[in-house]
Design a protein around this motif. Sequence first.
Motif, PDB file in Angstrom:
ATOM      1  N   GLU B 363     107.004 -19.980  22.866  1.00 15.90           N
ATOM      2  CA  GLU B 363     106.711 -18.735  22.152  1.00 15.90           C
ATOM      3  C   GLU B 363     107.491 -18.612  20.842  1.00 15.90           C
ATOM      4  O   GLU B 363     107.018 -18.000  19.886  1.00 15.90           O
ATOM      5  N   SER B 364     108.678 -19.188  20.797  1.00 15.64           N
ATOM      6  CA  SER B 364     109.407 -19.219  19.529  1.00 15.64           C
ATOM      7  C   SER B 364     108.642 -20.073  18.526  1.00 15.64           C
ATOM      8  O   SER B 364     108.503 -19.712  17.356  1.00 15.64           O
ATOM      9  N   ASP B 367     105.701 -18.321  16.920  1.00 15.07           N
ATOM     10  CA  ASP B 367     106.089 -17.412  15.836  1.00 15.07           C
ATOM     11  C   ASP B 367     106.514 -18.172  14.584  1.00 15.07           C
ATOM     12  O   ASP B 367     106.227 -17.751  13.472  1.00 15.07           O
ATOM     13  N   PRO B 377     101.858 -12.989  14.318  1.00 17.10           N
ATOM     14  CA  PRO B 377     102.080 -13.618  15.630  1.00 17.10           C
ATOM     15  C   PRO B 377     100.932 -13.356  16.599  1.00 17.10           C
ATOM     16  O   PRO B 377     100.600 -14.219  17.411  1.00 17.10           O
ATOM     17  N   GLY B 435     108.346  -8.047  18.980  1.00 21.22           N
ATOM     18  CA  GLY B 435     108.013  -9.437  19.290  1.00 21.22           C
ATOM     19  C   GLY B 435     106.978  -9.535  20.400  1.00 21.22           C
ATOM     20  O   GLY B 435     106.861  -8.635  21.235  1.00 21.22           O
ATOM     21  N   GLY B 437     105.404 -12.097  23.500  1.00 25.69           N
ATOM     22  CA  GLY B 437     105.570 -13.289  24.328  1.00 25.69           C
ATOM     23  C   GLY B 437     104.372 -13.417  25.252  1.00 25.69           C
ATOM     24  O   GLY B 437     103.980 -12.440  25.881  1.00 25.69           O
ATOM     25  N   PRO B 719     110.992 -14.325  25.896  1.00 27.70           N
ATOM     26  CA  PRO B 719     110.390 -14.765  24.636  1.00 27.70           C
ATOM     27  C   PRO B 719     110.052 -13.600  23.709  1.00 27.70           C
ATOM     28  O   PRO B 719     110.300 -13.675  22.496  1.00 27.70           O
ATOM     29  N   ASN B 723     111.742 -13.067  20.053  1.00 32.53           N
ATOM     30  CA  ASN B 723     110.889 -12.944  18.874  1.00 32.53           C
ATOM     31  C   ASN B 723     111.126 -11.612  18.167  1.00 32.53           C
ATOM     32  O   ASN B 723     111.072 -11.534  16.940  1.00 32.53           O
ATOM     33  N   ALA B 726     114.321 -11.911  16.174  1.00 28.04           N
ATOM     34  CA  ALA B 726     114.057 -12.666  14.942  1.00 28.04           C
ATOM     35  C   ALA B 726     113.325 -11.790  13.935  1.00 28.04           C
ATOM     36  O   ALA B 726     113.587 -11.840  12.731  1.00 28.04           O
ATOM     37  N   ASP B 727     112.429 -10.968  14.431  1.00 27.09           N
ATOM     38  CA  ASP B 727     111.685 -10.052  13.563  1.00 27.09           C
ATOM     39  C   ASP B 727     112.634  -9.041  12.920  1.00 27.09           C
ATOM     40  O   ASP B 727     112.510  -8.715  11.741  1.00 27.09           O
ATOM     41  N   ARG B 732     116.544 -16.496  13.476  1.00 28.52           N
ATOM     42  CA  ARG B 732     116.162 -16.747  14.853  1.00 28.52           C
ATOM     43  C   ARG B 732     117.324 -17.307  15.676  1.00 28.52           C
ATOM     44  O   ARG B 732     118.151 -18.054  15.164  1.00 28.52           O
ATOM     45  N   TYR B 734     118.283 -19.646  18.932  1.00 27.24           N
ATOM     46  CA  TYR B 734     117.663 -20.745  19.690  1.00 27.24           C
ATOM     47  C   TYR B 734     118.356 -21.015  21.021  1.00 27.24           C
ATOM     48  O   TYR B 734     117.950 -21.909  21.749  1.00 27.24           O
TER      49      TYR B 734
END
Lengths: 172, 753
Positions: B363-364, B367, B377, B435, B437, B719, B723, B726-727, B732, B734
Amino acid sequence: MPNDRDREIPESVTISFELNGKLVGLQVNAAETALSVLRDRLGLKGPKEGCGIGECGACTVLVDGLAVDACLLFAPQLDGRTVETVEGLADRETLNPLQQAFLSHDAVQCGYCTPGMLMSAKALLQGEAAPGRKAIVEALSGNLCRCTGYLQIIEAVEAAAAQECTGRDAKE
Amino acid sequence: MGDRPAGVIGEKVERIGSRERLLGKASFAADIDLPEAVHLVAVRSERPHARIVGIDVSRAQHISECLRVFTAEDVPGRNRVGIIRKDQPLLADDKVRCIGDPVALVAAETLEAAREAAAAIRVEYEDISALFDPEEALRPGAPLVHADGNLLGRRTVKRGNPEAAFKHADVVVERVYTTAHLEHAYLEPDAGLGYMDGSTLVIHASTQNPHYDQKDVAELLGLDEGSVRIIQAATGGGFGSKLDLNVQGFVGLAAYLLNRPARMVYTREEAFLCTPKRHPLTIAYKSAANRDGRLLAADIRVVGDTGAYASYGPAVLNRVALHATGPYELPNLFVESVLAYTNNPTAGAMRGFGVPQIAFAHESQMDLLAAALGMSPLEIRLRNCYRIGSLTASGQELTGSVGIRATLDAVAPQYAAAVRERNGTVSGHIRRGVGIGSMMYGIGNTGQQNPATAHLELTLDGGVVLYSGAADVGQGSSTVLAQIAAAELGLQPEAIRTVIADTLLTTSAGATSASRQTYISGNAVLDAARKLKEVLLTEAADMLKFDRAKVILEHGSVRAVRDADRSVSFAEIARRCHKLGMPLKWQGFFDPDTTPLDLETGQGVPYATYAFATHVAEVSVDTLTGEVRCLRVVAAHDVGKAVNPQGVHGQICGGVAMGIGFALMEEFVPGQTESLKDYHIPSAADMPEVIPIIVEDPEPTGPFGAKGVGEPALVPTAPAILNAIADALGVRIYDLPAGLERVLQAALSARKP
Ligand code: FES
Ligand code: FES
């Protein structure tokens, strides 16, 4: 921590307290926890041990109306108090309104957290006439549940609180 | 809620077992009183890898209430357990492979004496160099955890020509993701009680799989299976951990050899120390798309740490590889997943068998590809998601119940609204993010037979009893199975009596794992119900002298369709059958249609059906403290058919909670993490608003169209949250968990020009 109390000198104390409406008296070891007295000596298996160190709330009972972790309390501290456990909630097999709300909101999955949750909720509802969601979340935040994600439990307590309110209004 | 009449499929129903739990009367294993029971405590290794030179029990034997100390030599049968690979000794023989390995078992009259005796036992070790890193474990010349090598297994999945496809792609994204060891943290620490009933060893266990327990305990003790009876006690959650034996072998050994009841209750610390964990994985993920957002190729390499013993590692290995693409078409694919033995804690099954970890990666990637293409996304997922006729990573054609698109459509309005709201909320150091997922999840075991059986019995008083070996550990399978039987027999679920998870009274339903009980045991129950119904209808038609095609089942009797007065009760039919010598108990069976996977290419039909889901998470991120709050989760799940919608909601909310833990807070550090004091799981205060959306794309082979939801509920949450972070930050993360430090670091790097 009750698990490592091997150094302490066993010292026996006689205590008596009110347990779910009945007076009980017994001799306890000073280093024994309230939880083990309730479970192992008095046979009340409702309160659960989930961690033994005050982190999970599965052992929650009411002492003089306040929700406490029975695993952190020493047995002598029960002397002269009023103690309520999950076993005291229902009228025989008839669930009380809070238990009924848990049932109809499907707030019980594995049920291991349930006795503690009920007691924390009861303490809240006794203390506060119409607790909002925030107060409910706060009151339950010491009771861990790994299954439900809490929301159905919170909704059940909300429903029970609302019912109690309308009940009170009706009486007035 | 509250006042709808109790109904059958898709209706509100009282959950079986809730009432006794609310009364505090349910008997969990530690609640069963048997005053004459001896107490057991294990002596556990403090070394990660060492040869056992000697065990000195002399001081323990002098403790007055200590009855006996057991070591490996006392195990009468095969001293090896494990559901897939028998590689784990009940009591260590030649060596220990991780901290917490049991070396000896003490039986004493009191728990205090047992602890004292255990502390008095001296074990002499000779250390062997220990391995804590799977990549290191796979290097040539590494010390061996097991004699036949450190590689637990390798699974590859190959389709098309990824190398060529990467060359022609418009965008390629390549990243490495890592996840941590996780603890299940079910609320009930493992416990059990064993005793001899004549020549039968009876064990009350906290378990997800009583019929497996029965086999392994029998083999440990050199008994035949019929001499061991496992009864599942009320079980306080399992989430995969209680698929392995916990105390069953110990209480069995002591009860059998001492001929006295024996109990063992893990402390929380012990449960943390010696039960399996979630596999930490390192996932190198490269994927590519063309300009219009279609996925072209992926190259995915996963290395995981399976710890000291196999447990469910092989299942995780397969599932990770087969779910590595997520619910998206990927014509060119290379996946390799490898698990290695180390001297870390054993990693086993934990809700999702590796899929939550791999979903975080796929899922990462989605995006990242979307961002590279300037696409939303949601859009990139819509363009690639499976539909009828799609081929999965294993080349399986999906022919029905492919609800992924429907879950994306279901969350689309909420997603758009959340994005608008996020754009309108700017407040200093608090950032908002949204986000998505998505996930797919194969129901049942991977590419192998995993049947369930069940029985339905008509009693002479007209009652119906359901017998199923399916352990209900809180997820609600007993209720769902009773609903299925009731629906087929024209009864209310309350009218069905259930006998569950007792190896003497029920036959195997397989494990409560892989989200399989609704689909597989549900079908077995339905099969039994159909057989019973057949008998009821045929006999009733004969008794009523009426056309067999024109009689129906209703409330415990069979009546003519248009003439309610013309009816016979189940009791009357039962008595007649009994008189005729006809059986009143019928067996049902179901085994999902799968084929084994090709060893080299991973092609085949690993699962008969798949569940699909999409979560949208909204978060706020405090860029000064690193604190992330999950504010709202919209969770759309294609469950085929929600047999018990309230139960499905409960699974979703519980899954979201566990997903928040996985995303933001949970990490078990081997050798450090001890208890709930230093391992935090979400509390009520951490919960967002959750909006469950049930999508029902019926599964043609499912009971009333049902699939499953237990694990899917968890998979998309982390996920979606990652996300969303990150948004919010434009940077992001990891590595899981995204705890305060990692988030703060990400926020700091975002601030840099
Ligand atoms: S057992 Fe008392 S708080 Fe966990
Ligand atoms: S219902 Fe299982 S821990 Fe709360």
